[in-house]
Design a protein around this motif. Structure first.
Motif, PDB file in Angstrom:
ATOM      1  N   GLN A  31     -45.644  16.882 -13.375  1.00 56.51           N
ATOM      2  CA  GLN A  31     -46.461  18.052 -13.703  1.00 56.51           C
ATOM      3  C   GLN A  31     -45.966  19.360 -13.081  1.00 56.51           C
ATOM      4  N   TYR A  32     -45.137  19.259 -12.052  1.00 53.41           N
ATOM      5  CA  TYR A  32     -44.652  20.452 -11.362  1.00 53.41           C
ATOM      6  C   TYR A  32     -43.141  20.352 -11.141  1.00 53.41           C
ATOM      7  N   PRO A  33     -42.363  20.298 -12.204  1.00 52.42           N
ATOM      8  CA  PRO A  33     -40.918  20.106 -12.034  1.00 52.42           C
ATOM      9  C   PRO A  33     -40.232  21.273 -11.318  1.00 52.42           C
ATOM     10  N   GLU A  34     -40.908  22.399 -11.192  1.00 49.93           N
ATOM     11  CA  GLU A  34     -40.331  23.546 -10.486  1.00 49.93           C
ATOM     12  C   GLU A  34     -40.352  23.350  -8.974  1.00 49.93           C
ATOM     13  N   PHE A  53     -45.998  17.942   8.020  1.00 54.28           N
ATOM     14  CA  PHE A  53     -45.435  19.269   7.839  1.00 54.28           C
ATOM     15  C   PHE A  53     -44.330  19.097   6.811  1.00 54.28           C
ATOM     16  N   CYS A  54     -44.598  19.533   5.580  1.00 52.06           N
ATOM     17  CA  CYS A  54     -43.719  19.263   4.440  1.00 52.06           C
ATOM     18  C   CYS A  54     -42.997  20.537   4.024  1.00 52.06           C
ATOM     19  N   VAL A  55     -41.706  20.403   3.751  1.00 50.34           N
ATOM     20  CA  VAL A  55     -40.912  21.538   3.296  1.00 50.34           C
ATOM     21  C   VAL A  55     -40.687  21.405   1.798  1.00 50.34           C
ATOM     22  N   TYR A  56     -41.075  22.447   1.072  1.00 45.76           N
ATOM     23  CA  TYR A  56     -40.953  22.473  -0.383  1.00 45.76           C
ATOM     24  C   TYR A  56     -40.260  23.748  -0.829  1.00 45.76           C
ATOM     25  N   ASP A  57     -39.455  23.649  -1.879  1.00 47.95           N
ATOM     26  CA  ASP A  57     -38.998  24.804  -2.650  1.00 47.95           C
ATOM     27  C   ASP A  57     -39.991  24.935  -3.792  1.00 47.95           C
ATOM     28  N   ALA A  58     -40.498  26.131  -4.016  1.00 43.51           N
ATOM     29  CA  ALA A  58     -41.453  26.345  -5.107  1.00 43.51           C
ATOM     30  C   ALA A  58     -41.448  27.820  -5.486  1.00 43.51           C
ATOM     31  N   PRO A  59     -41.726  28.115  -6.750  1.00 43.02           N
ATOM     32  CA  PRO A  59     -41.736  29.513  -7.179  1.00 43.02           C
ATOM     33  C   PRO A  59     -42.788  30.365  -6.476  1.00 43.02           C
ATOM     34  N   THR A  60     -43.968  29.757  -6.173  1.00 44.41           N
ATOM     35  CA  THR A  60     -45.052  30.519  -5.555  1.00 44.41           C
ATOM     36  C   THR A  60     -45.876  29.631  -4.625  1.00 44.41           C
ATOM     37  N   GLU A  61     -46.543  30.263  -3.680  1.00 42.87           N
ATOM     38  CA  GLU A  61     -47.483  29.541  -2.823  1.00 42.87           C
ATOM     39  C   GLU A  61     -48.617  28.971  -3.659  1.00 42.87           C
ATOM     40  N   GLU A  62     -49.050  29.722  -4.665  1.00 41.51           N
ATOM     41  CA  GLU A  62     -50.127  29.251  -5.537  1.00 41.51           C
ATOM     42  C   GLU A  62     -49.774  27.902  -6.171  1.00 41.51           C
TER      43      GLU A  62
END
Length: 94
Positions: A31-34, A53-62
């Protein structure tokens, strides 16, 4: 792409955290391939509750928060955008 550290407090015990992590990975894929999950540090809080404490790459905090809302079994304590990375090698003594 922005990177974030997500501090999570789980409502399941430590033995069930891998089940939640697998569900998180599947949810991101489907559902969130970005979103890209880089890695996590799992700790046990002073009261015995698991946190991560998880590290993610994502387009937005939202989008990170939306993924977390769909995941369940935890609360998001905080989300921090990563300003940069350093290692001990970045600070030579001589």
């Amino acid at each position: 792409m922005p990177r974030y550290i997500i501090e999570r407090a789980y409502s399941v015990d430590e033995s069930e955290v891998p089940v939640v992590a697998t569900r998180s990975k599947r949810l991101a894929r489907d559902q969130y391939p970005e979103i890209v999950w880089e890695h996590s540090h799992v700790v046990v809080d002073h009261d015995g509750s698991p946190k991560s404490f998880c590290v993610y790459d994502a387009p937005t905090e939202e989008m990170v928060r939306e993924h977390a809302d769909h995941l369940g079994d935890h609360t998001v304590v905080a989300v921090y955008e990563i300003a940069g990375d350093v290692t001990p090698d970045d600070f030579p003594l001589d």
